[in-house]
Design a protein around this motif. Structure first.
Motif, PDB file in Angstrom:
ATOM      1  N   GLY A  59       0.827  -1.198   0.000  1.00 16.66           N
ATOM      2  CA  GLY A  59       0.000   0.000   0.000  1.00 16.66           C
ATOM      3  C   GLY A  59       0.865   1.253   0.000  1.00 16.66           C
ATOM      4  N   TYR A  60       0.451   2.248  -0.780  1.00 15.25           N
ATOM      5  CA  TYR A  60       1.143   3.539  -0.798  1.00 15.25           C
ATOM      6  C   TYR A  60       0.110   4.613  -0.470  1.00 15.25           C
ATOM      7  N   SER A  61       0.503   5.588   0.377  1.00  8.61           N
ATOM      8  CA  SER A  61      -0.338   6.765   0.597  1.00  8.61           C
ATOM      9  C   SER A  61       0.541   8.002   0.471  1.00  8.61           C
ATOM     10  N   PHE A  62      -0.064   9.119   0.088  1.00  2.00           N
ATOM     11  CA  PHE A  62       0.725  10.283  -0.310  1.00  2.00           C
ATOM     12  C   PHE A  62       0.290  11.524   0.475  1.00  2.00           C
ATOM     13  N   ALA A  63       1.300  12.263   0.960  1.00  2.00           N
ATOM     14  CA  ALA A  63       1.045  13.497   1.705  1.00  2.00           C
ATOM     15  C   ALA A  63       2.012  14.573   1.207  1.00  2.00           C
ATOM     16  N   ASN A  64       1.734  15.815   1.591  1.00  2.00           N
ATOM     17  CA  ASN A  64       2.530  16.948   1.104  1.00  2.00           C
ATOM     18  C   ASN A  64       2.586  16.949  -0.420  1.00  2.00           C
TER      19      ASN A  64
END
Length: 470
Positions: free
Chosen positions: A271-276
């Protein structure tokens, strides 16, 4: 003059002009011939005479001689130098290698297979095609066969948030949110930021992608290395959850180049999640693969004829070549080019454009092998029944000739699957769809076996030839 008379007079003038335009010579824009104006084409096609004049004739002796000559030169060279005779297994349509031991031929790929266990990376195949391979149909079987013989695990390249991965592709399942997909065959597409997959995906703040393997193919059901590819101008924070491992967070700096983050460890989900997330951040996809063996990436693009690959920026291809080298490029297109009105000029123009694609890819991957897989059989309904579409065999001849001129390899899939009428036989055995163009999962395995056996036969001859030298 009454309005009715004026209307009929105007119609008469228009029809007369259109009939006279049929007498004009064929016009071209660049190398592209324009279609001849004929408002009575349907009438002429009805008796079949005009249609036969429009379709290019079967390949002439002089055209096919070029490919034959190149093949003989290669065999004579081998025979004189090494007194070597290739073995052709019964029933196998061999890959025609017009490159030999030069760059572009199959020797680099075979050499990498021979030393696969000694390499510090897997042997990679980038298989580009149209809807014929959509959903990993056929390529999943070819990958499984190669991994069973030469080792390796993982489904290879997976797009970052594609609708086709939400249940259509059998080898993985993917769910995502906050991801917007762009692909080259759709409007609103920025050529400058596309990836090697001819797609890019724009994430929003807090977006995520979860991908997990299925049990459809044993070797694709797990991997040892996950690599995510992206580009960001202002930086990006990525949280990775690989299998049962503790989540890791990476901070990517801004850069104009394609970047990659690598996560090691055997897993069947990631799983990948993205911030900024800032503007000008583009995701491309992930490579789920083993450290050794064979990896086959399936790059399908519905409706593509293949020549748009030349629009991938050279700098992007060099970035991918540096981060993830490819050993064999397979270009399998043509279905979207053929129609009942295909002409010799249009086929030659098409093959010329594909030759330029090969040159474009070779600039970034100069060491790689290149294989042109011919168009498959495609049938249509006619007054005589369901028959092979006009233009299919001419396309095969044109693709073979182009491969010979470029000094690369060619696989005659049309002949391997049985030639004229073979698509109808696949439909009759429930191995292809009733559009007489596309195969299903059952047919995919049949088609994959043809190319797999040819690859193995070519590899065995390579090993015998080089063992004899030593």
């Amino acid at each position: 003059m009454r309005n009715t008379e004026r209307t009929f007079m105007l119609m008469g003038i228009v029809v007369t002009i259109l009939l006279l335009m049929h007498l004009l010579p064929t016009l071209t824009i660049g190398d592209t011939p324009l279609r001849t104006v004929s408002i009575l084409s349907d009438v002429f096609n009805g008796n079949g005479e005009q249609e036969h004049q429009d379709v290019i004739p079967p390949p002439s002796t002089s055209r096919s001689l070029l490919a034959e000559k190149k093949g003989k030169e290669r065999k004579e060279k081998d025979t004189k130098a090494e007194d070597f005779k290739e073995i052709v297994p019964p029933g196998v349509t061999m890959i025609e290698d017009y490159g030999g031991d030069n760059a572009g031929g199959m020797d680099h790929f075979y050499a990498m297979l021979y030393s696969a266990k000694l390499q510090n990376r897997p042997v990679r195949i980038a298989y580009f095609g149209d809807s014929f391979i959509e959903g990993d149909i056929y390529t999943c079987d070819l990958r499984e066969m190669l991994q069973e013989k030469f080792g390796g695990n993982g489904p290879g390249w997976i797009d970052a948030g594609s609708v086709f991965n939400k249940g259509f592709r059998r080898t993985i399942l993917q769910d995502y949110s906050g991801i917007q997909e762009f692909q080259i065959v759709k409007k609103t597409f920025d050529l400058k930021v596309q990836g090697m997959n001819q797609r890019y995906f724009i994430p929003s703040e807090g977006s995520r992608i979860n991908t997990r393997a299925t049990r459809h193919m044993a070797h694709a059901s797990k991997w040892q290395n996950a690599r995510l590819f992206f580009r960001t101008q202002q930086g990006l924070t990525i949280r990775v959850t690989n299998g049962s491992q503790e989540a890791q967070t990476s901070h990517a700096a801004g850069s104009g180049k394609v970047q990659m983050i690598e996560t090691k460890g055997e897993a069947d989900k990631i799983g990948y999640s993205f911030a900024n997330v800032h503007s000008k951040t583009y995701l491309y996809g992930m490579a789920l693969e083993s450290d050794h063996g064979v990896i086959l990436d399936s790059y399908s693009m519905r409706g593509s004829a293949g020549f748009t690959l030349i629009s991938i920026p050279g700098s992007t291809l060099h970035d991918f070549a540096e981060l993830r080298p490819i050993d064999l490029f397979v270009l399998h297109f043509g279905l979207n080019v053929i129609s009942s009105k295909t002409t010799e000029a249009s086929l030659r123009h098409y093959c010329k454009r594909i030759a330029k694609v090969v040159s474009h890819l070779q600039q970034a991957f100069p060491y790689a092998s290149f294989l042109i897989v011919s168009v498959s059989d495609r049938s249509q309904r006619t007054a005589e029944g369901i028959t092979t579409m006009k233009g299919v065999e001419e396309m095969v001849a044109c693709q073979r000739e182009m491969a010979a001129e470029k000094g690369i390899a060619f696989f005659d899939l049309f002949t391997a699957m049985g030639g004229r009428g073979s698509m109808k036989k696949l439909v009759d055995s429930n191995s292809a769809n009733k559009d007489y163009t596309h195969i299903n999962l059952k047919g995919g395995k049949i088609i994959a076996e043809h190319l797999f056996k040819s690859m193995v036969a070519g590899y065995d001859n390579y090993v015998r030839r080089n063992t004899k030298k030593n």
